[in-house]
Structure formats: structure tokens, C-alpha cells
Write a protein that holds these residues in place. Structure first.
Motif, PDB file in Angstrom:
ATOM      1  N   LEU A   1      -0.571   1.822  12.322  1.00  0.00           N
ATOM      2  CA  LEU A   1      -1.225   0.917  11.410  1.00  0.00           C
ATOM      3  C   LEU A   1      -1.885  -0.227  12.075  1.00  0.00           C
ATOM      4  O   LEU A   1      -2.827  -0.623  11.882  1.00  0.00           O
ATOM      5  CB  LEU A   1      -0.253   0.296  10.341  1.00  0.00           C
ATOM      6  CG  LEU A   1      -0.669  -0.561   9.449  1.00  0.00           C
ATOM      7  CD1 LEU A   1      -1.906   0.045   8.516  1.00  0.00           C
ATOM      8  CD2 LEU A   1       0.666  -0.818   8.401  1.00  0.00           C
TER       9      LEU A   1
ATOM     10  N   ILE B   1       2.073   5.622   4.799  1.00  0.00           N
ATOM     11  CA  ILE B   1       1.074   6.348   5.690  1.00  0.00           C
ATOM     12  C   ILE B   1       1.779   7.949   5.767  1.00  0.00           C
ATOM     13  O   ILE B   1       3.111   8.143   5.857  1.00  0.00           O
ATOM     14  CB  ILE B   1       1.078   5.760   6.914  1.00  0.00           C
ATOM     15  CG1 ILE B   1       0.354   4.577   6.870  1.00  0.00           C
ATOM     16  CG2 ILE B   1       0.317   6.753   7.798  1.00  0.00           C
ATOM     17  CD1 ILE B   1       0.464   3.885   8.328  1.00  0.00           C
TER      18      ILE B   1
ATOM     19  N   PHE C   1      -6.686   3.088   3.947  1.00  0.00           N
ATOM     20  CA  PHE C   1      -5.467   3.889   3.460  1.00  0.00           C
ATOM     21  C   PHE C   1      -5.800   5.171   2.897  1.00  0.00           C
ATOM     22  O   PHE C   1      -4.940   6.102   2.388  1.00  0.00           O
ATOM     23  CB  PHE C   1      -4.775   2.868   2.595  1.00  0.00           C
ATOM     24  CG  PHE C   1      -3.770   2.204   3.337  1.00  0.00           C
ATOM     25  CD1 PHE C   1      -2.479   2.568   3.560  1.00  0.00           C
ATOM     26  CD2 PHE C   1      -4.151   1.164   3.692  1.00  0.00           C
ATOM     27  CE1 PHE C   1      -1.557   1.824   4.306  1.00  0.00           C
ATOM     28  CE2 PHE C   1      -3.219   0.280   4.804  1.00  0.00           C
ATOM     29  CZ  PHE C   1      -1.951   0.671   4.863  1.00  0.00           C
TER      30      PHE C   1
ATOM     31  N   ALA D   1      -3.213   7.716   4.183  1.00  0.00           N
ATOM     32  CA  ALA D   1      -2.207   8.333   3.170  1.00  0.00           C
ATOM     33  C   ALA D   1      -2.683   9.309   2.251  1.00  0.00           C
ATOM     34  O   ALA D   1      -2.219  10.251   1.965  1.00  0.00           O
ATOM     35  CB  ALA D   1      -1.632   6.867   2.562  1.00  0.00           C
TER      36      ALA D   1
ATOM     37  N   ALA E   1       1.006  -1.053  -0.169  1.00  0.00           N
ATOM     38  CA  ALA E   1       0.027  -0.103   0.015  1.00  0.00           C
ATOM     39  C   ALA E   1       0.822   1.208   0.043  1.00  0.00           C
ATOM     40  O   ALA E   1       2.245   1.189   0.444  1.00  0.00           O
ATOM     41  CB  ALA E   1      -0.997  -0.040   1.081  1.00  0.00           C
TER      42      ALA E   1
END
Length: 423
Positions: free
Chosen positions: A331, A56, A349, A353, A53
Motif C-alpha cells: 500500500l 486489499i 483500490f 481490491a 477502504a
């Protein structure tokens, strides 16, 4: 170097998808995504079906430099971030002295170079965060300030705040505020209610947050400034936030992972690691925050990383410092929402993010061709028991000490360079 990630669960928060495939990184940029073969000269990383992914982007991290390096340094904060899958830190200006001049900002910018992750800095909105005179916002923007905030110091003088908002609006600057009524919240340690009364602790009504937010939103309507509420934690504040967004005001809001996963009863018998600003709320408020994040009323999920040494925490609850570290636990704690079925991984996310990167005008937070290769590889199903003494942060004040968490970061990459893990 070219890096080829194969057999990965690709979490794309922008598209809202989760697919199995491969990803190519070339020159620190995501070059290709899909079902392709590895380039001949690439370093191949077999993800083994684990999740890949965007890294962050954590807004509102306190780092002790200058003035409190014994609590957290740029190096230790960077190590903790890398171990937690955080690839970009947006640092707060509530240091000693506050980051309120170009010279102080340039100092911390140089010091941040020793961290293995990206660090951008916010500057104070008023001098010394005292709420009496606004800072030189234009000069600070020229020196690299990405946003402006007095952190948890609420400006009580509405005229000063309105002038700062007006000036920030003229420069296109983003302002972050801590929505609380300063009079009601002064000296409070917990949220008012039966639990606070039984413990005999000074408390603040949830209405203090709504009152503070109402004032801020009125000033946003008057000035047109880009505004972000750093933490919305009570259900009473949500209707005003929803109305402001529906009216088209340039308003966003965040919430800390602690207020999404803990409630007032976790304080128990005066456990000071659970003393936060604002204080932990009721279970009804916690559930309302989870729903608001899932529906997009609240945009951003952050750690509000606030290191505090043992001496400032090992005190009677009323006197103990507020705050908790969270870079390394953000997380796995946030994955509690995924395992509870409250959010899927792309949605999680998006809050961790994509939305923070958009708010700050950064290219990170995306999993698409041409984006920076700031990535986190993690196993959302790996269980562990947290031992606070294994944390990379200098300060160990985490409320998750001894907690059973599910979800481990396996590797972290910044610009395609591995900064944590054995992948």
C-alpha cells in the motif's frame, strides 16, 4: 459486535467515489453507509478524517509452507498482511513440494487457519510445475483450489499447455500464467540494454515477454479458457493484450508494485534485493505500465510477495535468488502513484481490491451494504522511512529498505474484527 466508523473518507472503488461519511458493521457485514447516528450498542471508531477502504486482495503471494517455513510461515505472512492492509491473500503453489495434489492443498488449507487474514490457495497447473503432465484440476477444485498456475515456471511444451487449458475451460477454472519465452529468459538476471552491458550481467530482451504472451493468447483464443497474465511489465506486450481484450477474449492482466515504482537503474551496483522475476525494466516501460493500469488495460496491482533468506540473497547478482517481500509495503509503495497524480484513490483500490476479488469470484473488495467488512483504515499523507528489520515477514528482502514512503496503515479489519492497529 456492531462497529461504527465515523468521520471517515470512504473510498469506494466500485462506484469510483471518495466521500466523507460513516459506516456501520454488524455481524461482520457492512450494514449501512452514509450520514447516520451510531447505534446505541456500537463500538465507535473515530477515523479522524482518514481513509477507510476495502481491504486489499493480494494475488500471487508465496508462503514458505510446506518446505520453506524458515522463509515465511502462514502466521508471519498473515501478520505482515494485516500490517499492510491486506485482508485476503491468494497464495501461490510454488512451494516444496508444489501444491499439486488434493492432500497437499488440504494440508496448507489447515495450516492457513492460524493466520489473522483470509487465505485462499491456487494449485499447480502441471505436476511438480514441471510442464509435462497436467494436475487433477477437477479434484483440486473440489478440495478448494481457487485458480491454477505454475507460477514462474513457464510450460515449454505447447501441446501440454493446450490440453491443460482445454480441461480447465471445461471445468470453468481460472488459469494464471507467467508470460515469458522460456528459452530467451533462461538464466537472465536483468533486462537487456546499455545498463546490462555495462554491468556485465546476463540479460533478457523485453521481446521475451511479448513472445510468451502471444503464445498464451493464441491458446486462449483456441480453447476459450479464463486466463490471467500474472505480470505484464513491458510496453511491447501491451498492444497484444489490448487486442485480446477488444476481441472479447476472457483475459486479464496484473503487474507488481515493484515494476510500477522501480526501474532497472535501481539495481545500481549489483543490489540483489532488486533482483526480481521478471527483472526490473526501463523507465519507459515503467511509465507505460502506470498508464496501462490507469486506463484499465492492466487490471490488477499486486505485491508478488516472494520471501528469500539472507543466505540466498547475499550472493553475486547472477546467483542470488530472485524476488522481494511486499505484503507490508504494497500500500505505501502503491500510494506513490496516487501522490504522483497517476491514479486517484478509488482507482488505486479498484486495482488493489475490487478487480482481484472479481477475478477470483470473491465477495470482498467492495465498500457497499452487504459486503464483508474487510476494511483498511489508513493515512495517505503519513511519511516514514522503512526499516526492513521492523517488517513482520520472516524474510526481510525488500527493495524499499531505507526508502522514504508516504502512507501508513492505521488499522485492519477482517469480517469486522480488528486484526491490526490501535483504532
Amino acid at each position: 459486535m456492531t462497529v461504527f466508523f465515523e468521520n471517515a473518507r470512504l473510498i469506494d472503488p466500485e462506484a469510483g467515489t471518495e466521500t466523507v461519511g460513516n459506516l456501520v458493521v454488524d455481524g461482520g457485514i457492512i450494514a449501512a453507509i452514509g450520514q447516520m447516528q451510531a447505534p446505541a450498542d456500537a463500538r465507535v471508531i473515530d477515523c479522524g478524517g482518514k481513509c477507510l477502504a476495502p481491504g486489499i486482495v493480494d494475488i500471487g503471494v508465496k508462503i514458505g509452507e510446506p518446505g520453506e517455513r524458515h522463509k515465511e510461515s502462514f502466521r508471519t505472512a498473515g501478520l505482515a498482511a494485516a500490517r499492510g492492509g491486506v485482508t485476503t491473500i491468494i497464495a501461490r503453489p510454488d512451494t516444496s513440494p508444489a501444491i499439486d495434489t488434493p492432500e497437499t492443498l488440504e494440508f496448507v488449507t489447515r495450516r492457513a487457519a492460524e493466520a489473522p487474514v483470509r487465505i485462499r490457495h491456487m494449485a499447480a497447473l502441471t505436476k511438480g510445475r514441471a510442464g509435462r503432465e497436467m494436475t487433477e484440476i477437477g479434484f483440486l477444485m473440489d478440495a478448494g483450489a481457487i485458480a491454477f498456475t505454475d507460477a514462474d515456471h513457464v510450460c515449454a511444451d505447447t501441446k501440454v499447455l493446450s490440453r491443460a487449458f482445454t480441461y480447465a475451460r471445461s471445468l470453468g477454472a481460472l488459469v494464471l500464467c507467467h508470460p515469458q519465452d522460456p528459452g530467451l529468459s533462461k538464466g537472465a538476471a536483468v533486462t537487456s540494454g546499455k545498463f546490462a552491458s555495462l554491468r556485465g550481467l546476463p540479460a533478457v530482451s523485453p521481446m521475451a515477454e511479448r513472445m510468451g504472451l502471444d503464445r498464451d493468447l493464441a491458446l486462449v483464443e483456441m480453447t476459450g479458457v479464463r486466463y490471467h497474465a500474472d505480470q505484464i511489465t513491458t510496453a511491447r506486450a501491451l498492444p497484444a493484450l489490448s487486442r485480446a481484450k477488444a476481441a472479447g477474449l476472457p483475459v486479464t492482466a496484473g503487474v507488481s508494485v515493484h515494476h510500477l515504482t522501480l526501474n532497472e537503474f535501481d539495481v545500481g551496483n549489483y543490489r540483489t534485493f532488486f533482483k526480481l522475476t521478471p527483472p526490473l525494466r526501463s523507465e519507459d516501460d515503467r511509465l507505460a505500465m502506470v498508464q496501462a493500469l490507469a486506463e484499465g488495460v492492466i487490471d490488477i496491482l499486486c505485491s508478488m510477495h516472494t520471501p528469500a533468506d539472507e543466505e540466498s540473497k547475499r550472493l553475486p547478482y547472477e546467483e542470488a535468488a530472485a524476488g522481494a517481500v511486499g505484503l507490508e509495503t504494497l500500500l505505501p509503495a502503491a500510494l506513490r502513484l496516487y501522490h504522483a497524480g497517476s491514479l486517484d484513490l478509488p482507482g488505486l483500490f479498484r486495482a488493489l481490491a475490487l478487480n482481484p476479488a472479481r477475478l477470483m469470484g470473491l465477495p470482498q473488495g467492495r465498500l457497499c451494504e452487504g459486503s464483508p467488512a474487510d476494511l483498511v483504515l489508513f493515512d495517505p499523507e503519513a511519511p516514514f522511512v522503512l526499516d526492513r528489520f521492523t517488517l513482520a515477514s520472516k524474510s526481510k528482502n525488500t527493495p524499499f529498505d531505507g526508502a522514504r514512503l508516504t502512507g501508513k496503515v492505521l488499522a485492519t479489519f477482517v469480517g469486522g474484527v480488528q486484526v491490526h492497529g490501535q483504532a
